[in-house]
Scaffold this active site. Structure first.
Site, PDB file in Angstrom:
ATOM      1  N   ASP A  15      -4.868 -28.456 -31.313  1.00  0.00           N
ATOM      2  CA  ASP A  15      -3.700 -29.328 -31.404  1.00  0.00           C
ATOM      3  C   ASP A  15      -2.638 -28.757 -30.467  1.00  0.00           C
ATOM      4  O   ASP A  15      -2.516 -27.541 -30.340  1.00  0.00           O
ATOM      5  CB  ASP A  15      -3.193 -29.353 -32.851  1.00  0.00           C
ATOM      6  CG  ASP A  15      -1.997 -30.271 -32.986  1.00  0.00           C
ATOM      7  OD1 ASP A  15      -2.147 -31.468 -32.730  1.00  0.00           O
ATOM      8  OD2 ASP A  15      -0.906 -29.784 -33.337  1.00  0.00           O
ATOM      9  N   ASP A 216      -1.788 -26.708 -37.000  1.00  0.00           N
ATOM     10  CA  ASP A 216      -0.787 -26.046 -37.858  1.00  0.00           C
ATOM     11  C   ASP A 216       0.012 -27.007 -38.724  1.00  0.00           C
ATOM     12  O   ASP A 216       0.748 -26.589 -39.586  1.00  0.00           O
ATOM     13  CB  ASP A 216       0.181 -25.225 -36.998  1.00  0.00           C
ATOM     14  CG  ASP A 216       1.250 -26.098 -36.338  1.00  0.00           C
ATOM     15  OD1 ASP A 216       0.902 -27.212 -35.912  1.00  0.00           O
ATOM     16  OD2 ASP A 216       2.416 -25.684 -36.275  1.00  0.00           O
ATOM     17  N   ASP A 220      -2.482 -32.395 -39.266  1.00  0.00           N
ATOM     18  CA  ASP A 220      -3.742 -31.819 -38.780  1.00  0.00           C
ATOM     19  C   ASP A 220      -4.741 -31.601 -39.913  1.00  0.00           C
ATOM     20  O   ASP A 220      -5.927 -31.392 -39.661  1.00  0.00           O
ATOM     21  CB  ASP A 220      -3.496 -30.462 -38.094  1.00  0.00           C
ATOM     22  CG  ASP A 220      -2.594 -30.579 -36.883  1.00  0.00           C
ATOM     23  OD1 ASP A 220      -2.644 -31.624 -36.220  1.00  0.00           O
ATOM     24  OD2 ASP A 220      -1.839 -29.629 -36.598  1.00  0.00           O
TER      25      ASP A 220
END
Length: 242
Positions: A15, A216, A220
């Site tokens: 990400d 994080d 996600d």
């Protein structure tokens, strides 16, 4: 079980925000439209007033930028978050829209020269957000999130082990690719809505690959669960870690 699976990982999906980057965006630019009736301080005041109500990390960057310039914020009513597009609200009787190109197109707002300006900001790795006042384009505020010092090195190490590295982000494609270039990633999944992250991981698995996902944030969590191995950044949210 996760460690056992990890030795077979072929692709690592990172990400962007808070993983590759520091996740602490800062206000970098305020651009005024040539048809706007407001100056840059006024534009920032209206934008920050709306974003003060939002929970998005980019919103906080705009609020912090306004406060750093000692700009007084106004009361907001009718606030609405439009998932994957932006936000809308009323400030001082004016209808304010803040968001991406999709939002402006959806609301049929003519951008004039602002669209080209947003592209050049994105090419610098900044995230441009359009602002419309009462249905007319007023300007752009741009924020940038800096890359972590050790991201490029870590990505190079993974690639050296023969592992494909993919970046996933909700950010616009130009900004995403500018960040990817800085860290040596060639495969970018950009403009991915939060609820589609897990689906994107699933599609990569459909290529017969074992996937690790690193993230994080709250959004996600489903993608971390979908991946063969989910890796949560220690500084991330409790939900992602759980």
């Amino acid at each position: 079980e996760a460690l056992q699976t990890a030795r077979n990982i072929q692709t690592v999906v990172l990400d962007k925000t808070g993983t590759i980057t520091k996740g602490k965006p800062e206000l970098t630019d305020t651009v005024i439209s040539n048809q706007s009736s407001v100056n840059s301080d006024e534009l920032l005041r209206l934008a920050a007033s709306v974003e003060k109500v939002s929970e998005h990390p980019l919103a906080q960057a705009i609020v912090d930028g306004a406060q750093a310039r000692k700009i007084e914020l106004s009361q907001v009513s009718d606030f609405e978050a439009i998932l994957g597009h932006g936000v809308s609200a009323k400030v001082e009787g004016r209808n304010i829209l803040i968001g991406n190109l999709k939002l402006m197109n959806r609301e049929k707002i003519s951008l004039g020269t602002l669209e080209d300006k947003s592209k050049s900001l994105a090419d610098d790795g900044k995230t441009p957000m359009f602002i419309a006042i009462d249905g007319k384009a007023a300007g752009i505020v741009a924020v940038a999130d800096t890359v972590k010092e050790d991201s490029a090195e870590a990505i190079k190490a993974l690639q050296g082990m023969g592992i494909e590295v993919v970046m996933i982000t909700g950010d616009n494609r130009r900004t995403a690719e500018a960040i990817a270039r800085k860290v040596g990633i060639t495969r970018v999944l950009a403009e991915v809505l939060p609820e589609d992250k897990a689906n994107n991981v699933h599609q990569l698995q459909a290529e017969n690959k074992k996937i690790a996902m690193v993230g994080d944030g709250i959004n996600d969590a489903p993608a971390l669960a979908q991946a063969d191995v989910g890796l949560a950044i220690g500084t991330g949210t409790d939900v992602a870690i759980e």
